[in-house]
Enzyme design. Sequence first.
Site, PDB file in Angstrom:
ATOM      1  N   TYR A 263       0.545  -1.071   0.189  1.00 50.85           N
ATOM      2  CA  TYR A 263      -0.227  -0.207  -0.052  1.00 50.85           C
ATOM      3  C   TYR A 263       0.498   1.024   0.076  1.00 50.85           C
ATOM      4  CZ  TYR A 263      -4.573  -3.277   1.407  1.00 50.85           C
ATOM      5  OH  TYR A 263      -5.092  -3.887   1.165  1.00 50.85           O
TER       6      TYR A 263
ATOM      7  N   PHE B 204     -13.743  -4.566  -0.780  1.00 46.99           N
ATOM      8  CA  PHE B 204     -15.294  -3.777  -1.205  1.00 46.99           C
ATOM      9  C   PHE B 204     -16.264  -4.078  -0.350  1.00 46.99           C
ATOM     10  CE2 PHE B 204     -12.568  -5.283  -5.228  1.00 46.99           C
ATOM     11  CZ  PHE B 204     -12.065  -4.104  -4.844  1.00 46.99           C
TER      12      PHE B 204
ATOM     13  N   GLY C  78     -19.388  -2.927  -2.722  1.00 44.94           N
ATOM     14  CA  GLY C  78     -18.604  -2.317  -3.938  1.00 44.94           C
ATOM     15  C   GLY C  78     -17.267  -1.936  -4.480  1.00 44.94           C
TER      16      GLY C  78
ATOM     17  N   PRO D 210     -14.393  -2.011 -12.996  1.00 45.71           N
ATOM     18  CA  PRO D 210     -15.291  -2.191 -14.452  1.00 45.71           C
ATOM     19  C   PRO D 210     -16.737  -3.706 -13.691  1.00 45.71           C
ATOM     20  CG  PRO D 210     -14.176  -1.232 -15.220  1.00 45.71           C
ATOM     21  CD  PRO D 210     -12.970  -2.270 -13.450  1.00 45.71           C
TER      22      PRO D 210
END
Length: 313
Positions: free
Chosen positions: A70, A225, A228, A232
Site C-alpha cells: 500500500y 469492497f 462495491g 468495471p
Amino acid sequence: MTSTGTSSPLTTASGAPRPGGSALLDGRPVSRVGYGAMQLRESSGRSADIALLRRAVELGVDHIDTAQFYGDGYSNGLIREAIRPEDGVLVASKVGAAPNPGGQIPLRLAQRPEELRAGVEDNLRSLGLDRIPLVNLRRTDVGPGLRAEGDQVVDLDDQLAVMTALRDEGKIGAIGLSSVTTEILRRAMPAGIACVQNAYSLVARDDEEMLALCAAESIAFVPYFPLGSAFPGMPKVTEAPAVQAAARALGRTPSQIGLAWLLHHAPNVLLIPGTSDPEHLEANVAAGAVALDDATLAELDAVPSRSGEIALD
C-alpha cells in the site's frame, strides 16, 4: 504495537466503546468496525493521515488492516508513527503482492515462497515490529484484479509451509487468507486459519457458503469492497433502491446502511472500511450503531446479488 493496556468485549485498551460491538480475531476481541489503510495516500499529507489514524483509535478502532504494497510502504510507515503500544491495536498485514513503482499497475504478484518470506520481512521493517499479529496470504483464486501466471502459480501447500514456518519463528502471530475459494479454505484449515478476506457486499454475495463455513469454524470473515468497487462491472451497494430507501427512513447514509447490513448478516463479520477523509471515518464508525429491524433486513436481504456477472479479467 503489542498492547500494554487492558480491554474488554465492550471497550478497547484506550477505554473507547467498541464500534459495532466486538468479535474474535485469532481468539482476541476486536471492534467489529476496524480500518483499512489502503486509501491512505501521500497526497493527503502525512500529518493529516497520522491525525486520521489517531482519531480512529479515539473512536474505538483497534483492528487496522495494511500491507507493505500500500503506497510502497507509506501506509505502514504512518501506522508505525501513529499507533502506540498502549492503544492495543491489532495490526494485520498481507503478503502475496509487492510494490511496482512506475508500473501501469502499482503492484505485482509475489506468490513464491521466498517472496512471501521477503514480504513478511519488509512488513516487519516498515511497521517497526518484531512480530506481526496477523498476516493474510493474498492469493488470486477469486475476485477482481490480477491473476497468477507462470512462476506465480504456486501450490497452496508450498505457500502454507513458509507461512507456518514464519509463525513458528515468531515473526507472525496468525495466518489469514485473501481472495480464495471455499475449497482452498478447507485445504488450509489444518494449518490454522484466523480469517478470510474476500470481496463481499450486499450486492455481491457469492461467498455465502464461505461465510457459513467461517462462522462454523470460528474464523473471522473480513470483506473487502464492502460497498462495491470502482472495478468495471462491479455493482455498488449505495445504488440499490432498498439501501437508499432504508437510508432515508433511518436518517443515515446509504454507505452506513450497507456496512450495517454486513454487521447484522453474520456475527463473525469484521469490517475494515478505508478512507482518508475524517468525516467519512466518523460515518463509517457510526455505522456500527445502526439498528436494522426485521422488516428493513428483509428488504435488504431481497436485493439481488449481481457478483456473478462481473468479468474478472
